[in-house]
Scaffold this active site. Sequence first.
Site, PDB file in Angstrom:
ATOM      1  N   ASP A   6       0.892  -1.139  -0.076  1.00  0.00           N
ATOM      2  CA  ASP A   6      -0.152  -0.044   0.110  1.00  0.00           C
ATOM      3  C   ASP A   6       0.797   1.359   0.048  1.00  0.00           C
ATOM      4  O   ASP A   6       1.754   1.566   0.920  1.00  0.00           O
ATOM      5  CB  ASP A   6      -0.931  -0.097   1.288  1.00  0.00           C
ATOM      6  N   ASP A 101      -3.516   2.408  -5.569  1.00  0.00           N
ATOM      7  CA  ASP A 101      -2.389   2.543  -4.988  1.00  0.00           C
ATOM      8  C   ASP A 101      -2.082   1.168  -4.123  1.00  0.00           C
ATOM      9  O   ASP A 101      -1.326   1.318  -3.053  1.00  0.00           O
ATOM     10  CB  ASP A 101      -2.262   3.767  -3.906  1.00  0.00           C
ATOM     11  N   GLU A 102      -2.703   0.094  -4.397  1.00  0.00           N
ATOM     12  CA  GLU A 102      -2.644  -1.031  -3.661  1.00  0.00           C
ATOM     13  C   GLU A 102      -2.690  -2.480  -4.502  1.00  0.00           C
ATOM     14  O   GLU A 102      -3.307  -2.453  -5.348  1.00  0.00           O
ATOM     15  CB  GLU A 102      -3.822  -1.358  -2.616  1.00  0.00           C
TER      16      GLU A 102
END
Length: 410
Positions: A6, A101-102
């Site tokens: 993350d 974003d992960e």
Amino acid sequence: MFAIVDCNSFYASCERIFRPDLINVPIVVLSNNDGCVIALTSEAKKHGIKRGAAYFEIKELVRLKNITVFSSNYALYHSISERIMAILAEYTTNIEVYSIDEAWLDMNGLSDRYALACQIRKSILDWVKMPVSIGIAPTKTLAKVANKIGKNKPSGVCELCPKEYTDYILSNFDIADIWGIGRQLSKKLNIHGIYTAKQLSEASDRWVRKLYNVGLERTVRELRGEPCIDFETAPTPKTIIVSRMFGKKLYNQSEIGEALAKYCGHAATKLRKNHLVAKNMTIFIQATEGYGKNGNNYSCRYNFDNGTDSTIFLSQMAHRMLEQIFRPTKKYLRAGIMLDQLTFKDQTQYNLFNIAETPKQDKLMAVIDKINNKFGNDKIGLLSAGINREWKMKQEHLSPGVKGRVKLYH
DNA sequence: TCTGGGGTCCTAGGACCC
DNA sequence: TCTGGGGTCCTAGGACCC
């Protein structure tokens, strides 16, 4: 074994990559239309700013504390995201991109997971200058817990192992921070005396299911280390929504029509990228005031005979649908389109008597996609989507586009 | 004056069928 | 006088996530 990678304050960190002068400086990133805060660095948090805060309310604080402000620049963020995912793919082929974003990594069968995670973290930091945290655990829900713990560690990595350590972490972990438990559920659980992840993990499955639903029961099992949520390699979207607030109130049907045509372009591009066609489209417009069941929202739904991925066809339909719901006396704040009943293009059933799609149109769309891919989105599109675009959203703090920027890594 | 955008899953309730 | 029960499909709405 799952790992979740993350990015820390992703949007704000993206802006920082090109502005080394902003290291250790507080940054906030605003939503579309510069409405509210959607990302902020830890330095900005220290000034009491929260995610979701209205920009006009913190404007004075921003000025006083010298906080740097950016309008969101999705073209940039997507480009950074792609580079990070490419790095992850060098370490393992089993990767599930979960959001911009992960990503989840399948860590089954790997021996020194902690060391590997540290190595991955270093690569992303060295090559893209993006700080990430990594959580490792036997279930996705526990990996999320580990990730949160990792954010506060200098190494940025946390593995929930052995069991005593997991118990210790869960005993001090607020249920409101558990993945899958939001504001409403944590309030409900608090009433029953459940405050920590450990307490929740000890609740009985039946009781939890009765209190809420099977989703919560899954969360509880996962907290106990029993995997219930699978690894999904390439999830296909089930609906595609494109909707935006306008930069100012609109009362003109043609301007709203332009906006809808542009949204159709975005949605159709996404369809083609995923090799999907849509059989159903809904358009909606939101007025400043109204009444009735849906308040100030007006919508119209249409079922196509054949699935389509054509910008031209969708725009034409949206135009006709807008005619049906547009009321000239009102002012409008927002418009949007939603596509559903999505199927794979090569598996779709066509209506024998109404073949709307032609190979010619497919070719045209392919050329448009190619040009936009090469020269940036929206370089080419339909005239019906407008040229002046007075309805365009407000973005007063936009950073420069990503095209033509310095290459980040080789 | 001004508060985003894009998704998923689950459940309840209504319509309809036999 | 007495008026069933089970199943499916669809939609709206609520909760969650990033």
